[in-house]
Design an enzyme around this catalytic site. Sequence first.
Site, PDB file in Angstrom:
ATOM      1  N   LYS A   1     -10.836  -0.105  10.402  1.00 16.56           N
ATOM      2  CA  LYS A   1     -10.969  -1.420   9.700  1.00 16.56           C
ATOM      3  C   LYS A   1     -10.950  -2.789  10.892  1.00 16.56           C
ATOM      4  CE  LYS A   1      -7.663   0.174   6.734  1.00 16.56           C
ATOM      5  NZ  LYS A   1      -7.992   0.955   5.188  1.00 16.56           N
TER       6      LYS A   1
ATOM      7  N   HIS B   1       0.875  -0.965  -0.080  1.00 15.69           N
ATOM      8  CA  HIS B   1       0.228  -0.004   0.084  1.00 15.69           C
ATOM      9  C   HIS B   1       0.665   1.033  -0.190  1.00 15.69           C
ATOM     10  CE1 HIS B   1      -2.567   3.135   2.287  1.00 15.69           C
ATOM     11  NE2 HIS B   1      -3.531   1.642   1.348  1.00 15.69           N
TER      12      HIS B   1
ATOM     13  N   CYS C   1      -4.870   2.792  -3.408  1.00 18.77           N
ATOM     14  CA  CYS C   1      -3.669   3.020  -3.086  1.00 18.77           C
ATOM     15  C   CYS C   1      -2.269   1.644  -3.309  1.00 18.77           C
ATOM     16  CB  CYS C   1      -3.762   3.149  -1.503  1.00 18.77           C
ATOM     17  SG  CYS C   1      -4.445   4.436  -0.894  1.00 18.77           S
TER      18      CYS C   1
ATOM     19  N   ASP D   1       3.079  -4.175   7.620  1.00 18.76           N
ATOM     20  CA  ASP D   1       1.960  -3.374   7.602  1.00 18.76           C
ATOM     21  C   ASP D   1       0.840  -4.419   8.100  1.00 18.76           C
ATOM     22  OD1 ASP D   1      -0.211  -2.500   6.665  1.00 18.76           O
ATOM     23  OD2 ASP D   1       0.623  -1.997   4.890  1.00 18.76           O
TER      24      ASP D   1
ATOM     25  N   GLN E   1      -4.648  -5.132   7.430  1.00 20.44           N
ATOM     26  CA  GLN E   1      -5.489  -6.284   7.352  1.00 20.44           C
ATOM     27  C   GLN E   1      -5.189  -7.178   7.662  1.00 20.44           C
ATOM     28  OE1 GLN E   1      -8.086  -5.181   5.242  1.00 20.44           O
ATOM     29  NE2 GLN E   1      -7.055  -3.013   4.233  1.00 20.44           N
TER      30      GLN E   1
HETATM   31  N1  PLP Z   1      -1.509  -0.542   4.568  1.00 23.13           N
HETATM   32  C1  PLP Z   1      -2.998  -1.578   4.253  1.00 23.13           C
HETATM   33  C2  PLP Z   1      -2.317  -2.458   3.811  1.00 23.13           C
HETATM   34  C3  PLP Z   1      -3.638  -0.987   4.253  1.00 23.13           C
HETATM   35  O1  PLP Z   1      -4.872  -1.359   3.418  1.00 23.13           O
HETATM   36  C4  PLP Z   1      -4.497   0.786   4.594  1.00 23.13           C
HETATM   37  C5  PLP Z   1      -5.726   0.741   4.003  1.00 23.13           C
HETATM   38  O2  PLP Z   1      -6.331   0.257   3.573  1.00 23.13           O
HETATM   39  C6  PLP Z   1      -3.339   1.459   4.809  1.00 23.13           C
HETATM   40  C7  PLP Z   1      -1.872   0.785   4.590  1.00 23.13           C
HETATM   41  C8  PLP Z   1      -3.314   2.971   5.186  1.00 23.13           C
HETATM   42  O3  PLP Z   1      -3.975   2.456   6.989  1.00 23.13           O
HETATM   43  P1  PLP Z   1      -4.541   3.982   6.881  1.00 23.13           P
HETATM   44  O4  PLP Z   1      -5.121   4.552   5.743  1.00 23.13           O
HETATM   45  O5  PLP Z   1      -6.228   3.527   8.200  1.00 23.13           O
HETATM   46  O6  PLP Z   1      -3.529   4.811   7.485  1.00 23.13           O
END
Ligand code: PLP
Length: 428
Positions: free
Chosen positions: A245, A142, A383, A219, A222
Amino acid sequence: MSECCICKKCLGVTGDEGQGFDVAKIRQDFPILNRRIHQDKPLAYLDNAATTQKPSVVVCALCDYYQICNANVHRSLHLLADEATQHFEEARRRVVKFIHAHSEREVIYTRGTTESINLAAYSWGRRHIQAGDEIILTEMEHHSNLVPWQILAKERNAVLRFIPVLEDGTLDLEAYRRLLNPKVKLVGVVHISNVLGTVNPIQEIIADAHRAGALVLVDGAQSVPHMPIDVQALDCDFLAFSGHKMMAPTGVGVLYGKESVLEIMDPFMGGGEMINKVTLEGSTWADLPLKFEAGTPHISGAIGLGAAVNYLMGIGMEQVEKYEQELTHYALQKLTPIPGLKIYGRAPERSGAISFILDDVHPHDLAQFVDQAGVAIRAGHMCAQPLMRKLGVPAVSRASLYIYNLPCEIDQLVDAILEAKEYFSHGS
Ligand code: PLP
């Protein structure tokens, strides 16, 4: 189109009778799921990878904080401030338990995964990354786990390397091992891809990185909401995740860091809360975790996160994972035979984030079409523009599942996709 209900089929798939798991009961905790939209269609909310719905207990926790003990934390000496601080810190203790951290010192409240990773890149990276050092990421990251490292690498003249994604949506671990060398200081890897649904073998990735002398940031945006996580067993150095999430409010998240790693990092932001002693000439820092929590935090958000963690632990994360696996299996069984529907990501270990493209229908058009049938999915580059480029598409549509979803909601999606196929094939 099937009505959203706890029908016989749904109960059949969820059926863990006698083991205390009852999806019908869970759904009662989410009044929003009873909404009917667009000419009285039952809402099928399948956009959980973007954000999840919040159970009443989380909403109540926010209300209670604001209505009963609203005050700033860690500062004032009056009763309300003491209560607010207790709730805020109790929530942190619940997170410690939830991810099996060693202590509260390892759990830093942030605004979410994005801020957590930026914190690590800024505070750890600026101290430890020198010119010529290497950082390994993957092609499926992401933007949150890519852009902060790009900024750091540019500033420090460091080099970014990428683990390739294979045809089936898994990581090329052979290539990863070839990338490891003594110049690698950090490996940053997404636990579960928000596009492909791939569950990466992070335990293996972490062990290999450590053997090569590199730290690992996971990260967990998910994964933490969907499966049991034990940071001590994984032995990761950092884990980033977002409250929203996993049923908590927006604007709150966590950076877990090993105490030994956090101890030798400089603060991320300066200001109130994060200091010990301040003179006009300089300052010393508060102990962990407050060293990284400058300013008034998102108090209600943290309390809401504590309530969400409690709620998930009440269900049991093994149960959450098991149910979602069943539902994902059902969804793939139903979606795969649709002619012209291409699903991206065929990893054997996969989650309920399912991305697809229908014929030559633009993913935005498909998402809007199924919305009219009551089904909320996401469309776009997710993203993850480099991954889109690798897949050779500008965007995808994505359905993503959570513990309160039902097989009949997947049927509702499938019916809507079939209608879209018919509609767009006539060139309307
Ligand atoms: N990393 C992953 C794999 C994501 O799916 C997301 C959001 O969809 C993020 C990071 C970023 O999360 P946030 O927007 O809550 O900071």
